[in-house]
Design an enzyme around this catalytic site. Structure first.
Site, PDB file in Angstrom:
ATOM      1  N   HIS A 110       0.574  -1.082  -0.135  1.00 35.82           N
ATOM      2  CA  HIS A 110       0.444   0.335   0.169  1.00 35.82           C
ATOM      3  C   HIS A 110       0.682   1.235  -0.137  1.00 35.82           C
ATOM      4  O   HIS A 110       2.440   1.122   1.054  1.00 35.82           O
ATOM      5  CB  HIS A 110      -0.595  -0.038   1.486  1.00 35.82           C
ATOM      6  CG  HIS A 110      -1.884   1.044   1.063  1.00 35.82           C
ATOM      7  ND1 HIS A 110      -2.531   1.452  -0.102  1.00 35.82           N
ATOM      8  CD2 HIS A 110      -2.348   1.527   3.037  1.00 35.82           C
ATOM      9  CE1 HIS A 110      -3.314   2.783   0.498  1.00 35.82           C
ATOM     10  NE2 HIS A 110      -3.775   2.803   1.867  1.00 35.82           N
ATOM     11  N   GLY A 138      -5.344 -10.980   3.146  1.00 33.16           N
ATOM     12  CA  GLY A 138      -4.627 -11.856   3.070  1.00 33.16           C
ATOM     13  C   GLY A 138      -5.391 -13.919   3.631  1.00 33.16           C
ATOM     14  O   GLY A 138      -4.608 -14.788   2.430  1.00 33.16           O
ATOM     15  N   GLU A 231     -32.931  -8.393   6.482  1.00 30.98           N
ATOM     16  CA  GLU A 231     -32.950  -8.172   4.620  1.00 30.98           C
ATOM     17  C   GLU A 231     -32.207  -6.590   4.691  1.00 30.98           C
ATOM     18  O   GLU A 231     -31.752  -6.695   3.804  1.00 30.98           O
ATOM     19  CB  GLU A 231     -34.611  -7.162   5.047  1.00 30.98           C
ATOM     20  CG  GLU A 231     -35.978  -7.889   5.375  1.00 30.98           C
ATOM     21  CD  GLU A 231     -35.782  -8.866   3.663  1.00 30.98           C
ATOM     22  OE1 GLU A 231     -35.478  -8.278   3.055  1.00 30.98           O
ATOM     23  OE2 GLU A 231     -36.632 -10.466   4.593  1.00 30.98           O
TER      24      GLU A 231
END
Length: 332
Positions: A110, A138, A231
């Site tokens: 990153h 990972g 829901e």
């Protein structure tokens, strides 16, 4: 906009890193998965950790070579930092910086600390700076590798001091199976900005607030929280799985016509032009560095706001309801 270059196994023709030592710094989800995959592909891996840290024994139990961070960095040709963003600078400055000698490669999954100038390798040093980033947690990355395939990934080159930086990145990606799927070339800034934006606006922040708002609306009208949970929360995975399998069109084809019509007509009223303006502002804040500054100040001052938000959400009815329902699904 120019299409990114895409690489597969057949595009990786070099064999540079087979004789190099790779220090994986950190052994969390990504550190563990990446270190194990590279080791299983025959690469020379050492894991760099604090000797009294909680991951030290875990790495030992996984039959990894484990050394303290400074020692691992000193002997490695490639130093692959897989620590949380907020602690990378301190670890780098204390244990790694002095060992960044000419010809070495500094690698990340990153770009946060390079893009926001937290880690700044010496300007005049002949050091490669690369990124090899799986687009997966990972655990899934390791699972796909063991199945003989891999997850997609990204590679980026911030500095090519040796003329071999891209080859090194691609070989690392191949060793973890990423090129079996597809590896896209990007820049550090593209990965960092898009990753932070996706997390905040859609994947983590946006999705969490959307399901909470839906849950709260139903409960406020008197619907049982258990029904509201199913829901607005539980079934979200089913819909995301359909999107993952075949895109939005596949999802619309699988759900009922009623669901499709209702979703297509109401969705744009939920995600309004005002929502999109907030998304633009979010991206502006990321690209300007304001978010990084805010987050690092929050962490270094003790993460009080973050901890308060964590505690508040734990008591939300969605969370307490979900915890009870999920316990019913556990294997006895």
């Amino acid at each position: 906009m120019e299409e990114p270059k895409i690489y597969h196994d057949s595009d990786v023709q070099t064999d540079i890193i087979k004789d190099k030592k790779i220090a994986v710094i950190g052994y969390g989800s990504q550190g563990r998965a990446q270190a194990q995959c590279m080791k299983d592909s025959g690469l020379n891996i050492v894991v760099g950790l604090r000797k009294d840290g909680q991951s030290w024994q875990k790495a030992k139990d996984d039959n990894m070579e484990v050394k303290e961070i400074s020692e691992a960095a000193k002997e490695a040709d490639i130093i692959h930092i897989l620590l949380p963003d907020e602690i990378q600078k301190d670890i780098y400055d204390t244990h790694i910086k002095e060992h960044m000698t000419a010809g070495k490669t500094l690698s990340f999954s990153h770009g946060f600390n390079i893009v926001f100038n937290q880690i700044a390798p010496p300007e005049n040093a002949d050091i490669n700076i690369i990124m090899v980033a799986p687009k997966s947690p990972g655990t899934e990355e390791r699972k796909r590798y063991l199945e003989g395939f891999g997850v997609p990934g990204l590679v980026a080159i911030e500095k090519d001091a040796t003329g071999q930086a891209k080859n090194i990145a691609l070989e690392m990606a191949k060793s973890m199976g990423f090129t079996k799927a597809a590896v896209f070339e990007c820049t550090f800034k593209q990965e960092t900005y898009s990753d932070l934006f996706g997390e905040q606006a859609v994947l983590c922040g946006g999705a969490a607030e959307l399901v909470k708002a839906g849950f709260e609306t139903l409960v406020k009208r008197g619907y049982p929280p258990q029904m509201a949970y199913f829901e607005c929360f539980h079934e979200l995975k089913l819909i995301v799985d359909l999107m993952y399998e075949g895109g939005l069109d596949h999802m619309w084809n699988v759900v009922s016509n009623t669901a499709e019509y209702g979703g297509r007509t109401i969705g744009p009223k939920i995600i309004t032009e005002d929502t999109k303006k907030v998304m633009e502002q979010t991206l502006d804040k990321i690209e300007s560095g304001a978010f990084a500054k805010e987050w690092l100040e929050e962490f270094r001052s003790g993460s009080k706001n973050l901890n308060d938000m964590r505690e508040k959400e734990k008591s939300h009815e969605l969370e307490t309801t979900g915890k009870k329902i999920r316990s019913m699904f556990e294997k006895k």
